[in-house]
Design a protein around this motif. Structure first.
Motif, PDB file in Angstrom:
ATOM      1  N   THR A  42       0.830  -1.222   0.112  1.00 24.33           N
ATOM      2  CA  THR A  42      -0.137   0.009   0.202  1.00 24.33           C
ATOM      3  C   THR A  42       1.009   1.204   0.052  1.00 24.33           C
ATOM      4  O   THR A  42       0.478   2.154  -0.776  1.00 24.33           O
ATOM      5  N   TYR A  43       1.804   1.184   0.892  1.00 22.45           N
ATOM      6  CA  TYR A  43       2.905   2.461   0.901  1.00 22.45           C
ATOM      7  C   TYR A  43       3.522   2.795  -0.473  1.00 22.45           C
ATOM      8  O   TYR A  43       3.683   3.756  -1.166  1.00 22.45           O
ATOM      9  N   ASP A  44       3.774   1.711  -1.124  1.00 25.23           N
ATOM     10  CA  ASP A  44       4.611   1.687  -2.475  1.00 25.23           C
ATOM     11  C   ASP A  44       3.735   2.350  -3.655  1.00 25.23           C
ATOM     12  O   ASP A  44       3.938   2.934  -4.484  1.00 25.23           O
ATOM     13  N   ARG A  45       2.310   1.777  -3.619  1.00 30.25           N
ATOM     14  CA  ARG A  45       1.372   2.361  -4.393  1.00 30.25           C
ATOM     15  C   ARG A  45       0.857   3.613  -4.350  1.00 30.25           C
ATOM     16  O   ARG A  45       0.167   4.527  -5.157  1.00 30.25           O
ATOM     17  N   CYS A  46       0.737   4.132  -2.871  1.00 28.06           N
ATOM     18  CA  CYS A  46       0.247   5.367  -2.577  1.00 28.06           C
ATOM     19  C   CYS A  46       1.398   6.460  -2.598  1.00 28.06           C
ATOM     20  O   CYS A  46       2.279   6.688  -1.728  1.00 28.06           O
ATOM     21  N   THR A  47       1.286   7.223  -3.650  1.00 24.58           N
ATOM     22  CA  THR A  47       2.665   8.347  -3.773  1.00 24.58           C
ATOM     23  C   THR A  47       2.172   9.675  -3.827  1.00 24.58           C
ATOM     24  O   THR A  47       3.201  10.458  -4.101  1.00 24.58           O
ATOM     25  N   VAL A  48       1.005   9.998  -3.863  1.00 22.81           N
ATOM     26  CA  VAL A  48       0.423  11.277  -4.086  1.00 22.81           C
ATOM     27  C   VAL A  48      -0.033  11.966  -2.830  1.00 22.81           C
ATOM     28  O   VAL A  48      -0.961  11.208  -2.131  1.00 22.81           O
ATOM     29  N   LEU A  49       0.560  12.920  -2.286  1.00 22.95           N
ATOM     30  CA  LEU A  49       0.106  13.432  -0.967  1.00 22.95           C
ATOM     31  C   LEU A  49      -1.082  14.473  -1.352  1.00 22.95           C
ATOM     32  O   LEU A  49      -0.909  15.035  -2.054  1.00 22.95           O
ATOM     33  N   ILE A 103      -2.078  14.939   6.440  1.00 17.10           N
ATOM     34  CA  ILE A 103      -1.394  14.744   5.069  1.00 17.10           C
ATOM     35  C   ILE A 103      -1.447  13.371   4.984  1.00 17.10           C
ATOM     36  O   ILE A 103      -0.955  12.474   5.741  1.00 17.10           O
ATOM     37  N   ILE A 104      -2.193  12.784   3.888  1.00 15.08           N
ATOM     38  CA  ILE A 104      -2.108  11.305   3.310  1.00 15.08           C
ATOM     39  C   ILE A 104      -1.695  11.101   2.202  1.00 15.08           C
ATOM     40  O   ILE A 104      -1.659  12.112   1.341  1.00 15.08           O
ATOM     41  N   LYS A 105      -1.222   9.963   1.910  1.00 20.09           N
ATOM     42  CA  LYS A 105      -0.714   9.616   0.688  1.00 20.09           C
ATOM     43  C   LYS A 105      -1.679   8.702  -0.058  1.00 20.09           C
ATOM     44  O   LYS A 105      -2.244   7.779   0.579  1.00 20.09           O
ATOM     45  N   TYR A 115      -2.606   5.816   2.248  1.00 21.88           N
ATOM     46  CA  TYR A 115      -1.751   5.367   3.305  1.00 21.88           C
ATOM     47  C   TYR A 115      -1.619   6.708   4.221  1.00 21.88           C
ATOM     48  O   TYR A 115      -1.375   7.856   3.981  1.00 21.88           O
ATOM     49  N   GLU A 116      -2.015   6.309   5.498  1.00 25.75           N
ATOM     50  CA  GLU A 116      -2.025   7.224   6.478  1.00 25.75           C
ATOM     51  C   GLU A 116      -1.008   6.871   7.682  1.00 25.75           C
ATOM     52  O   GLU A 116      -1.281   5.683   8.056  1.00 25.75           O
ATOM     53  N   GLU A 117       0.191   7.570   8.035  1.00 31.38           N
ATOM     54  CA  GLU A 117       1.257   6.930   8.823  1.00 31.38           C
ATOM     55  C   GLU A 117       0.435   6.224  10.105  1.00 31.38           C
ATOM     56  O   GLU A 117       1.253   5.331  10.529  1.00 31.38           O
TER      57      GLU A 117
END
Length: 158
Positions: A42-49, A103-105, A115-117
């Protein structure tokens, strides 16, 4: 002769327990690895802030436990989205407040995936707990096996 049968049955039971514990531990390690792998993908796919606002909570009830996950609202390419994670926790209702901004990706190919930290950390912690429990079970299994081998008298000791 009766003692030999009892001894054989005891060995079979012991081997069954050792195999069961090994499989149980391996399953925990496997599940934990899958959870962590999913979070990394999920982290790798989510790239836009994007800036996202918590607008509500999705609720999950299991027996006597109530868990929540925040529902985020955000805009991507002039289009509004509302999405929530599949990760639920009783602590999320305290950690996230309606109206707060984060801020999420997001995944540009599927803007509903994000992706939210804080949420993802909870997922990784859960995966690591499963892996740790599995490893502890496997170590315990090996220790029990070694102790049993050391304490079992050999035929020359009879």
């Amino acid at each position: 002769m009766d003692e030999d049968i009892k001894s054989l049955n005891a060995r079979k039971s012991f081997i069954f327990i050792i195999i069961f514990l090994a499989l149980f531990g391996a399953i925990f390690v496997f599940v934990g690895s899958i959870v962590n792998s999913s979070a990394l993908k999920t982290y790798d796919r989510c790239t836009v802030l994007v800036e996202a606002t918590v607008i509500d909570f999705s609720k999950s009830v299991n027996e006597d436990t109530v868990s929540y996950t925040p529902i985020f609202s955000y805009i991507y390419h002039n289009e509004g989205y509302e999405s929530h994670s599949n990760m639920y926790s009783s602590s999320f209702k305290k950690k996230y407040k309606v109206g707060d901004t984060y801020i999420i990706k997001i995944n540009p190919d599927d803007p509903y995936e994000f992706y939210e930290e804080g949420i993802s950390n909870s997922s990784r912690i859960l995966g690591n707990i499963f892996r740790l429990v599995g490893l502890l079970i496997l170590v315990l299994d090996v220790v029990i096996f070694i102790v049993k081998i050391i304490k079992t008298p050999t035929k020359t000791e009879y």
